[in-house]
Structure formats: C-alpha cells, structure tokens
Design a protein around this motif. Structure first.
Motif, PDB file in Angstrom:
ATOM      1  N   SER A  16      67.981  62.673  53.613  1.00 49.81           N
ATOM      2  CA  SER A  16      67.443  63.728  54.480  1.00 49.81           C
ATOM      3  C   SER A  16      66.917  64.919  53.688  1.00 49.81           C
ATOM      4  CB  SER A  16      68.511  64.190  55.476  1.00 49.81           C
ATOM      5  OG  SER A  16      69.662  64.677  54.807  1.00 49.81           O
ATOM      6  N   HIS A  17      67.578  65.247  52.570  1.00 50.86           N
ATOM      7  CA  HIS A  17      67.123  66.392  51.765  1.00 50.86           C
ATOM      8  C   HIS A  17      65.735  66.135  51.209  1.00 50.86           C
ATOM      9  CE1 HIS A  17      67.158  69.756  48.960  1.00 50.86           C
ATOM     10  NE2 HIS A  17      66.813  68.905  48.013  1.00 50.86           N
ATOM     11  N   ASP A  18      65.486  64.921  50.689  1.00 50.80           N
ATOM     12  CA  ASP A  18      64.178  64.602  50.133  1.00 50.80           C
ATOM     13  C   ASP A  18      63.106  64.597  51.214  1.00 50.80           C
ATOM     14  OD1 ASP A  18      65.095  64.339  47.526  1.00 50.80           O
ATOM     15  OD2 ASP A  18      65.594  62.230  47.782  1.00 50.80           O
ATOM     16  N   ILE A  19      63.449  64.062  52.381  1.00 49.35           N
ATOM     17  CA  ILE A  19      62.478  64.010  53.478  1.00 49.35           C
ATOM     18  C   ILE A  19      62.101  65.418  53.923  1.00 49.35           C
ATOM     19  CG2 ILE A  19      62.133  63.308  55.884  1.00 49.35           C
ATOM     20  CD1 ILE A  19      63.926  60.873  55.273  1.00 49.35           C
ATOM     21  N   VAL A  20      63.105  66.289  54.074  1.00 43.94           N
ATOM     22  CA  VAL A  20      62.835  67.681  54.449  1.00 43.94           C
ATOM     23  C   VAL A  20      61.960  68.350  53.400  1.00 43.94           C
ATOM     24  CG1 VAL A  20      63.870  69.954  54.762  1.00 43.94           C
ATOM     25  CG2 VAL A  20      64.907  67.966  55.848  1.00 43.94           C
ATOM     26  N   THR A  21      62.284  68.129  52.123  1.00 44.75           N
ATOM     27  CA  THR A  21      61.498  68.720  51.041  1.00 44.75           C
ATOM     28  C   THR A  21      60.052  68.241  51.095  1.00 44.75           C
ATOM     29  OG1 THR A  21      63.431  68.883  49.594  1.00 44.75           O
ATOM     30  CG2 THR A  21      61.277  68.956  48.539  1.00 44.75           C
ATOM     31  N   GLY A  22      59.865  66.958  51.354  1.00 41.83           N
ATOM     32  CA  GLY A  22      58.512  66.414  51.444  1.00 41.83           C
ATOM     33  C   GLY A  22      57.687  67.096  52.519  1.00 41.83           C
ATOM     34  N   PHE A  23      58.281  67.283  53.692  1.00 38.96           N
ATOM     35  CA  PHE A  23      57.569  67.955  54.771  1.00 38.96           C
ATOM     36  C   PHE A  23      57.342  69.433  54.453  1.00 38.96           C
ATOM     37  CE2 PHE A  23      59.275  64.492  57.663  1.00 38.96           C
ATOM     38  CZ  PHE A  23      58.030  63.895  57.828  1.00 38.96           C
ATOM     39  N   GLN A  24      58.314  70.069  53.828  1.00 42.23           N
ATOM     40  CA  GLN A  24      58.157  71.468  53.461  1.00 42.23           C
ATOM     41  C   GLN A  24      57.023  71.658  52.448  1.00 42.23           C
ATOM     42  OE1 GLN A  24      62.112  72.479  52.103  1.00 42.23           O
ATOM     43  NE2 GLN A  24      62.694  73.312  54.095  1.00 42.23           N
ATOM     44  N   ASN A  25      56.805  70.654  51.626  1.00 44.18           N
ATOM     45  CA  ASN A  25      55.729  70.735  50.644  1.00 44.18           C
ATOM     46  C   ASN A  25      54.348  70.525  51.260  1.00 44.18           C
ATOM     47  OD1 ASN A  25      57.556  71.198  48.597  1.00 44.18           O
ATOM     48  ND2 ASN A  25      57.671  69.060  47.966  1.00 44.18           N
ATOM     49  N   GLY A  26      54.321  70.135  52.536  1.00 44.80           N
ATOM     50  CA  GLY A  26      53.041  70.004  53.222  1.00 44.80           C
ATOM     51  C   GLY A  26      52.642  68.599  53.590  1.00 44.80           C
ATOM     52  N   ALA A  27      53.529  67.612  53.370  1.00 46.00           N
ATOM     53  CA  ALA A  27      53.197  66.237  53.736  1.00 46.00           C
ATOM     54  C   ALA A  27      53.108  66.097  55.253  1.00 46.00           C
ATOM     55  CB  ALA A  27      54.246  65.273  53.187  1.00 46.00           C
ATOM     56  N   ASP A  28      52.273  65.170  55.696  1.00 45.71           N
ATOM     57  CA  ASP A  28      52.114  64.916  57.126  1.00 45.71           C
ATOM     58  C   ASP A  28      53.016  63.794  57.606  1.00 45.71           C
ATOM     59  OD1 ASP A  28      49.797  66.756  57.711  1.00 45.71           O
ATOM     60  OD2 ASP A  28      48.905  65.526  56.139  1.00 45.71           O
ATOM     61  N   ASP A  29      53.430  62.926  56.690  1.00 50.74           N
ATOM     62  CA  ASP A  29      54.324  61.832  57.074  1.00 50.74           C
ATOM     63  C   ASP A  29      55.096  61.383  55.838  1.00 50.74           C
ATOM     64  OD1 ASP A  29      55.601  60.012  58.674  1.00 50.74           O
ATOM     65  OD2 ASP A  29      53.769  59.027  59.374  1.00 50.74           O
ATOM     66  N   TYR A  30      56.158  60.619  56.069  1.00 45.87           N
ATOM     67  CA  TYR A  30      57.069  60.237  54.985  1.00 45.87           C
ATOM     68  C   TYR A  30      57.549  58.828  55.264  1.00 45.87           C
ATOM     69  CZ  TYR A  30      60.566  61.265  51.327  1.00 45.87           C
ATOM     70  OH  TYR A  30      61.309  61.299  50.164  1.00 45.87           O
ATOM     71  N   VAL A  31      57.187  57.884  54.412  1.00 46.03           N
ATOM     72  CA  VAL A  31      57.556  56.484  54.585  1.00 46.03           C
ATOM     73  C   VAL A  31      58.457  56.062  53.433  1.00 46.03           C
ATOM     74  CG1 VAL A  31      56.712  54.122  54.801  1.00 46.03           C
ATOM     75  CG2 VAL A  31      55.380  56.012  55.769  1.00 46.03           C
ATOM     76  N   VAL A  32      59.603  55.484  53.763  1.00 48.50           N
ATOM     77  CA  VAL A  32      60.576  55.096  52.746  1.00 48.50           C
ATOM     78  C   VAL A  32      60.390  53.623  52.381  1.00 48.50           C
ATOM     79  CG1 VAL A  32      63.032  54.893  52.208  1.00 48.50           C
ATOM     80  CG2 VAL A  32      62.211  56.813  53.592  1.00 48.50           C
ATOM     81  N   LYS A  33      60.359  53.332  51.073  1.00 46.51           N
ATOM     82  CA  LYS A  33      60.291  51.952  50.588  1.00 46.51           C
ATOM     83  C   LYS A  33      61.667  51.301  50.694  1.00 46.51           C
ATOM     84  CE  LYS A  33      57.003  53.255  46.917  1.00 46.51           C
ATOM     85  NZ  LYS A  33      56.854  53.386  45.447  1.00 46.51           N
ATOM     86  N   PRO A  34      61.718  50.002  50.974  1.00 50.46           N
ATOM     87  CA  PRO A  34      60.591  49.133  51.318  1.00 50.46           C
ATOM     88  C   PRO A  34      60.131  49.379  52.751  1.00 50.46           C
ATOM     89  CG  PRO A  34      62.643  47.915  51.469  1.00 50.46           C
ATOM     90  CD  PRO A  34      63.006  49.272  50.928  1.00 50.46           C
TER      91      PRO A  34
END
Length: 223
Positions: free
Chosen positions: A85-103
C-alpha cells in the motif's frame, strides 16, 4: 495508432508486453534506462507512458515526477512488482494515473491503457474528443472548470492529476449522492472492478490533502 513508451529493464518482460500491445494495434518502444526515456520524451510525446519502479540508472518514481512536472495530463501507468500500500500511495502521489502490480493479466493491462486514453481525450478536446460545454461547477467555495481542467478552492488554485480531477468532478456533479468505491471506479476508470482494492480511496485521500479538508469546517468530500 496508440504510441506507448515503456520503461522496463527486464528484457523478457519488455518483449512480452511489447508483443502483446502490438497485437492490440499499439506502437511500443521499450527503454531499459531512465535517461533514454527522458531523451525520447523530449523529442516526441507518446500517447501513454508505462514505467517500472526499479531501473538501472534510477527510480521509476523519479521519472514519474519528472514527467508530471512537464506534462500535466500525459497518461502514466506503473507496471511493477512493488505492490504494498505504501508504494501504491507513493506512485499516485507522484502523479501516476494508474498502478498495475506484476504479474498481471494482459487483458487487464489493455483495459487500463484504453481507460486512460478515454480520459485523456475527454480532458484534451484538441486531441479529437468531443468538446463539452457548460462544464463549470461552483459549490462550497470551490469552482471546477471541465474545459480548462482548473480547480479553485477558497480562492486558491489546486493542481490535480487527471484521475483526481475526474473523481472530484463526478462527486461535485452529484451533490448529496452517495457513491460506493466500486461505483466511483467504474464511472471514472470506465471499466468494471476486477477485484477489491483501495485505488479509489488512495485518490480520495490525496484529494482531501490537496484541498486541505482537515482544516475546513464545511467539508467538500464526506464519507
């Protein structure tokens, strides 16, 4: 044709995603270094950017910030194994529009890419989307203008990502209406919910922070 820049240092994954997206009528350029992505972006803007988190010459979150400082509405999607959750929140805070986790399921990736492109064309009429009219809302000391993507709260302009803007516009267009997180996801992302996740609430929390909801007596967004 959809042009994709993909920052990915794993050659196998890069080739796999490239081949799949080519089958979906996408033109894909894969870069294994952040410096090369930046150079390519300065020379030509693609339709959308996909990026991994860990790169040999830096971090994907640094690249995301660099892109967002220069191009406010260029769609960005993280493709990464970092799924806490921390990485996902950081990704959105950095300006990403979506976040897809591998695989990830290739069909899901295609759906998310197309969803971002629908939203991008809605926000950029000159890109070929139908222009909208009478799209300014004023409510509780806040004004939202759909045409210029501008939000003013208590006389101060706040900068939102495209998804944050769409969520806010959806809620402001339906004052008093209660939406579930699944309903918000389906209306804003223009796709069905694949599985339970906190994507919507991450954006809501980010919105509240930018709007300084914690210091407002008359809340704009309530749950």
């Amino acid at each position: 044709m959809i042009e994709v820049y993909y920052a990915e240092d794993d050659e196998t994954i890069g080739k796999s995603v490239k081949e799949y997206l080519k089958q979906q009528n996408c033109k894909v350029a894969v870069f294994d270094r952040i410096a090369d992505v930046k150079k390519a972006l300065i020379g030509h803007l693609p339709t959308i950017v996909l990026l991994d988190w860990n790169m040999p010459d830096g971090q994907g979150n640094e690249l995301c910030l660099w892109i967002r400082e220069r191009w406010k509405t260029l769609p960005i999607i993280y493709l990464t194994v970092r799924g806490d959750s921390h990485d996902i929140v950081t990704g959105f805070q950095n300006g990403a529009d979506d976040y897809v986790v591998k695989p990830f399921n290739p069909l899901e990736l295609t759906a998310r890419v197309k969803s971002q492109l629908r939203r991008y064309t809605q926000l950029n009429p000159n890109s070929g989307a139908r222009e909208t009219v009478n799209n300014e809302i004023t409510i509780k000391g806040m004004s939202i203008n759909r045409d210029n993507h501008k939000v003013i709260v208590d006389g101060e302009e706040i900068k939102l990502t495209p998804i944050e803007f769409d969520i806010l516009y959806l809620l402001a267009s339906n004052p008093g209406k209660v939406f579930s997180t699944d309903e918000i996801f389906e209306k804003v992302w223009n796709e069905k919910v694949y599985e339970a996740n906190n994507t919507v609430m991450v954006h809501i929390r980010r919105l509240r922070g930018k709007m300084k909801e914690d210091t407002r007596q008359n809340k704009i967004i309530t749950t």
